[in-house]
Scaffold this active site. Structure first.
Site, mmCIF file in Angstrom:
data_model
loop_
_atom_site.group_PDB
_atom_site.id
_atom_site.type_symbol
_atom_site.label_atom_id
_atom_site.label_comp_id
_atom_site.label_asym_id
_atom_site.label_seq_id
_atom_site.Cartn_x
_atom_site.Cartn_y
_atom_site.Cartn_z
ATOM 1 N N HIS A 296 0.830 -1.207 0.000
ATOM 2 C CA HIS A 296 0.000 0.000 0.000
ATOM 3 C C HIS A 296 0.864 1.256 0.000
ATOM 4 C CE1 HIS A 296 -3.736 -2.276 1.615
ATOM 5 N NE2 HIS A 296 -3.746 -2.188 0.304
ATOM 6 N N HIS B 102 -10.020 -4.635 4.699
ATOM 7 C CA HIS B 102 -8.580 -4.668 4.386
ATOM 8 C C HIS B 102 -8.281 -5.975 3.642
ATOM 9 C CE1 HIS B 102 -4.241 -4.926 4.863
ATOM 10 N NE2 HIS B 102 -4.256 -3.615 5.051
ATOM 11 N N GLU C 41 -5.825 -7.943 3.595
ATOM 12 C CA GLU C 41 -5.262 -9.050 4.391
ATOM 13 C C GLU C 41 -6.377 -9.773 5.148
ATOM 14 O OE1 GLU C 41 -1.986 -8.199 7.127
ATOM 15 O OE2 GLU C 41 -2.620 -9.940 8.294
ATOM 16 N N SER D 169 -2.413 2.508 3.848
ATOM 17 C CA SER D 169 -1.483 1.649 4.581
ATOM 18 C C SER D 169 -1.907 1.531 6.037
ATOM 19 C CB SER D 169 -0.069 2.235 4.488
ATOM 20 O OG SER D 169 0.751 1.689 5.498
ATOM 21 N N ASN E 173 -0.515 -0.104 8.640
ATOM 22 C CA ASN E 173 0.498 0.095 9.690
ATOM 23 C C ASN E 173 0.942 1.553 9.783
ATOM 24 O OD1 ASN E 173 3.616 0.266 8.801
ATOM 25 N ND2 ASN E 173 2.427 -0.747 7.210
ATOM 26 N N SER F 176 5.566 0.062 4.256
ATOM 27 C CA SER F 176 5.507 0.040 2.789
ATOM 28 C C SER F 176 6.082 1.308 2.158
ATOM 29 C CB SER F 176 4.055 -0.162 2.339
ATOM 30 O OG SER F 176 3.188 0.685 3.062
HETATM 31 FE FE1 SF4 Z 1 3.195 -6.957 6.463
HETATM 32 FE FE2 SF4 Z 1 5.793 -6.360 6.419
HETATM 33 FE FE3 SF4 Z 1 4.731 -7.379 8.594
HETATM 34 FE FE4 SF4 Z 1 5.024 -8.887 6.426
HETATM 35 S S1 SF4 Z 1 6.669 -8.038 7.662
HETATM 36 S S2 SF4 Z 1 3.241 -8.810 7.749
HETATM 37 S S3 SF4 Z 1 4.640 -7.373 4.809
HETATM 38 S S4 SF4 Z 1 4.231 -5.382 7.678
#
Ligand code: SF4
Length: 321
Positions: A46, A129, A131, A227, A229, A271
């Site tokens: 993202h 989301h 995920e 994003s 996070n 990201s």
């Molecule tokens: Fe997502 Fe990066 Fe965590 Fe993997 S390491 S779950 S891509 S934030």
């Protein structure tokens, strides 16, 4: 007299995690090896800059596999996909490379294993989301979304004695802990993962913001609005009492966010590429920042192997799953 920004404190760690590094490399290698276009289901990660950069190199981002022509090369994004998407891609015979982060795959494997043992699931995460759609889509039923503490009181399960909990990897660590404690109060027998599903990168970036925010007047998070996070980093700084803003690119910075002489704390979501952090620093310097100091923080050495079939000509063994 200087500008509104006095200096910059850089969070450590920040920016790219191992899952994002790997996902981008998968698309780049697929482009090199098979040529454009390479189709990518959903934004590979993202971030607007990353997506535009890959588009310029020949990636085509789609949401629905109906948009992918026969015989195409297709990459699944780092967020993971449901079994329905995986099956459709297989049935249509695409050449598929799976950029699902191995830490998301770990959750999928856990769900499949416990489902075979007769478990149902509560999934802590954000509705819509990708995920969450991917993880919930590992099963056709028996997995219920918990977005907040309120959902815990109302969720209906068939057998509280055979219930497990999983979480989206990029949640607020503190929010997830509060929701989990409400879950454990209502379902004391619930089975938890051996290691928490919130990933090391999410945890480390949030820990760094907890150290950073009290030392500065304003926190700036480099990250795209989609994003998860990155949004959690901005919220966390605000909860700690420090005004915080998210910027997708340096042009988003507003001088009015900074009172004269403001110390700015800077971080980036998992990201967001470092090139954008550098550009934001240059912009903050033009607003008066005299120095940039790096915080001490956890060093990350996590690396994930690439899927098979992406070795470049002349490359030795050792970088594949
Ligand atoms: Fe997502 Fe990066 Fe965590 Fe993997 S390491 S779950 S891509 S934030």
């Amino acid at each position: 007299m200087g500008g509104p920004v006095s200096d910059v404190l850089l969070a450590e760690p920040r920016g790219f995690c191992a899952g994002v590094d790997r996902a981008i490399e998968i698309v780049e290698r697929a482009l090199t090896l098979f040529g454009a276009p390479v189709y990518v289901r959903h934004e590979i990660v993202h971030n607007t800059y990353v997506v535009n950069d890959l588009k310029a190199k020949g990636a085509i981002f789609i949401e629905d596999l109906a948009e992918v022509p026969a015989g195409a090369t297709l990459v699944f994004s780092a967020h993971g996909v449901s079994q329905a998407v995986r099956n459709e891609a297989q049935q249509r015979g695409f050449q598929v490379f799976d950029a699902t982060c191995p830490l998301v795959t770990k959750v999928h494997i856990e769900v499949a294993k416990l489902h075979r043992e007769g478990f149902e699931f509560l999934m802590i995460g954000h509705k819509g989301h990708p995920e969450v759609e991917g993880t919930m889509g590992q099963l056709s039923d028996g997995i219920y979304l918990i977005e907040g503490v309120d959902d815990v009181a109302t969720v209906q399960v068939n057998n509280p004695g055979k219930l497990a909990v999983v979480t989206q990897t990029t949640l607020s660590v503190d929010d997830a802990a509060a929701i989990l404690s409400a879950i454990k109060e209502r379902f004391p027998q619930i089975r938890e993962p051996k290691r928490q599903d919130i990933c090391y990168a999410t945890q480390n970036r949030q820990d760094a913001v907890k150290m950073l925010a009290p030392q500065v007047d304003v926190v700036v998070v480099v990250g795209s609005p989609t994003s998860s996070n990155s949004n959690r980093l901005r919220e966390l700084a605000e909860r700690l009492g420090t005004p915080a803003y998210m910027v997708d690119c340096p042009e988003d910075l507003r001088p009015e966010w900074f009172a004269r002489g403001a110390r700015v704390g800077l971080t980036a979501g998992a990201s967001a590429p470092e090139v954008l952090v550098d550009q934001v620093i240059a912009q903050l310097k033009s607003l008066g920042a005299a120095g940039v100091r790096r915080m001490q923080g956890v060093e990350e050495s996590v690396r994930f192997p690439l899927p098979k079939g992406l070795k470049l000509p002349g490359e030795g063994a050792g970088n594949e799953d």
